[in-house]
Design a protein around this motif. Structure first.
Motif, PDB file in Angstrom:
ATOM      1  N   ILE A  35     -10.306-129.593  91.516  1.00 37.60           N
ATOM      2  CA  ILE A  35     -10.049-128.128  92.031  1.00 37.60           C
ATOM      3  C   ILE A  35      -8.889-128.385  93.194  1.00 37.60           C
ATOM      4  O   ILE A  35      -9.374-128.860  94.127  1.00 37.60           O
ATOM      5  CB  ILE A  35     -11.473-127.551  92.563  1.00 37.60           C
ATOM      6  CG1 ILE A  35     -12.435-127.736  91.449  1.00 37.60           C
ATOM      7  CG2 ILE A  35     -11.087-126.372  93.178  1.00 37.60           C
ATOM      8  CD1 ILE A  35     -13.696-127.043  91.907  1.00 37.60           C
ATOM      9  N   GLU A  53     -15.376-118.688  85.325  1.00 45.06           N
ATOM     10  CA  GLU A  53     -14.443-119.431  85.941  1.00 45.06           C
ATOM     11  C   GLU A  53     -13.145-118.641  86.129  1.00 45.06           C
ATOM     12  O   GLU A  53     -12.859-118.087  85.066  1.00 45.06           O
ATOM     13  CB  GLU A  53     -14.036-120.684  85.111  1.00 45.06           C
ATOM     14  CG  GLU A  53     -13.200-121.497  85.955  1.00 45.06           C
ATOM     15  CD  GLU A  53     -12.346-122.378  84.844  1.00 45.06           C
ATOM     16  OE1 GLU A  53     -11.670-123.256  85.368  1.00 45.06           O
ATOM     17  OE2 GLU A  53     -12.676-122.425  83.743  1.00 45.06           O
ATOM     18  N   THR A  55      -9.332-118.677  88.669  1.00 47.57           N
ATOM     19  CA  THR A  55      -8.431-119.191  89.766  1.00 47.57           C
ATOM     20  C   THR A  55      -7.719-117.934  89.953  1.00 47.57           C
ATOM     21  O   THR A  55      -6.731-117.522  88.980  1.00 47.57           O
ATOM     22  CB  THR A  55      -7.616-120.395  89.579  1.00 47.57           C
ATOM     23  OG1 THR A  55      -8.383-121.603  88.948  1.00 47.57           O
ATOM     24  CG2 THR A  55      -6.753-120.738  90.663  1.00 47.57           C
ATOM     25  N   TYR A  60     -10.507-120.514  94.141  1.00 50.77           N
ATOM     26  CA  TYR A  60     -11.117-120.884  92.788  1.00 50.77           C
ATOM     27  C   TYR A  60     -12.726-120.515  93.005  1.00 50.77           C
ATOM     28  O   TYR A  60     -13.445-120.700  93.706  1.00 50.77           O
ATOM     29  CB  TYR A  60     -10.752-122.465  92.558  1.00 50.77           C
ATOM     30  CG  TYR A  60     -11.763-122.817  91.402  1.00 50.77           C
ATOM     31  CD1 TYR A  60     -11.223-122.934  90.201  1.00 50.77           C
ATOM     32  CD2 TYR A  60     -13.112-123.591  91.460  1.00 50.77           C
ATOM     33  CE1 TYR A  60     -11.751-123.346  88.993  1.00 50.77           C
ATOM     34  CE2 TYR A  60     -13.710-124.004  90.572  1.00 50.77           C
ATOM     35  CZ  TYR A  60     -13.071-124.007  89.386  1.00 50.77           C
ATOM     36  OH  TYR A  60     -13.657-124.466  88.110  1.00 50.77           O
ATOM     37  N   ARG A  62     -16.349-120.874  90.114  1.00 48.48           N
ATOM     38  CA  ARG A  62     -17.033-121.236  88.898  1.00 48.48           C
ATOM     39  C   ARG A  62     -18.571-120.942  89.039  1.00 48.48           C
ATOM     40  O   ARG A  62     -18.978-121.483  90.117  1.00 48.48           O
ATOM     41  CB  ARG A  62     -16.727-122.844  88.303  1.00 48.48           C
ATOM     42  CG  ARG A  62     -17.334-123.080  87.056  1.00 48.48           C
ATOM     43  CD  ARG A  62     -17.009-124.547  86.583  1.00 48.48           C
ATOM     44  NE  ARG A  62     -17.745-125.463  87.147  1.00 48.48           N
ATOM     45  CZ  ARG A  62     -17.171-126.401  88.114  1.00 48.48           C
ATOM     46  NH1 ARG A  62     -15.810-126.311  88.440  1.00 48.48           N
ATOM     47  NH2 ARG A  62     -18.069-127.375  88.647  1.00 48.48           N
TER      48      ARG A  62
END
Length: 212
Positions: A35, A53, A55, A60, A62
């Motif tokens: 990450i 998930e 980005t 980011y 998840r």
């Protein structure tokens, strides 16, 4: 609590899932994920599966829920967040990062919010902070409910990360932030650590696996 509503690429991240046996704990996966600038490593119970998930720029996220549950209907959720380059933000610290997330919870339930700090924590050589935060009444989701979460923040070499283990339950005036089972949740997530990304190394990231 969902922090993004953008379309997700489900399970697009490269995960290293290594089965580990932990004494007096359910079987778990060792999760190692690149990450931003580092590998994020922790243990996740084997009855969880990643379902969301995304980005977006320097953010980011998840999410994983119990098998059979969904991102909209869940009883437990483990969320990993990365904030790229946040170590350069003036005044940033694991504690202030945790406080900003707690503030988001509080805004959703100003009349039933509660928090319990665990204080400063250390994950390998990286500084962190732990707390339990909760809302007694939340209107998002199918029905009104409580939502309480173990919140771990970590200061990496260049980026900040959080791991949150949230649970939903019946609405209440007092979310169970003082329940001792949150210490057990922290043990179940352990070991938590950050590892350098080694050029050319692929999953299962043996350089990070060998650290613990």
């Amino acid at each position: 609590m969902r922090k993004l509503t953008t379309t997700a690429s489900i399970l697009g991240v490269s995960l290293a899932l290594v089965f580990t046996a932990q004494a007096q704990a359910p079987e778990s996966f060792r999760v190692i994920s690149p990450i931003f600038g580092q590998l994020v490593s922790f243990s996740m119970p084997s009855d969880f599966v990643a379902v969301f998930e995304n980005t977006k720029g320097g953010h980011y996220i998840r999410e994983a829920v119990l098998k059979g549950e969904t991102p909209e209907r869940w009883t437990q959720m483990i969320t990993v967040i990365g904030e790229k380059g946040m170590t350069l933000t003036p005044g940033a610290s694991p504690e202030t990062f945790a406080a900003s997330i707690a503030g988001g919870f509080k805004s959703a339930c100003p009349d039933s919010f509660a928090a319990r700090p665990f204080g400063v924590l250390k994950f390998g050589r990286f500084a962190g902070f732990g707390a339990v935060i909760g809302c007694g009444r939340v209107d998002s989701g199918p029905t009104r409910h409580s939502e309480t979460a173990l919140l771990i923040t970590l200061k990496g070499a260049t980026d900040y990360y959080t791991i949150q283990w949230a649970e939903r339950g019946p609405e209440t005036d007092e979310p169970p932030v003082n329940d001792e089972h949150w210490q057990m949740r922290l043990r179940e997530l352990s070991p938590i650590d950050l590892c350098p990304i080694v050029t050319g190394e692929a999953a299962p990231y043996p350089s990070c696996v060998s650290k613990s």
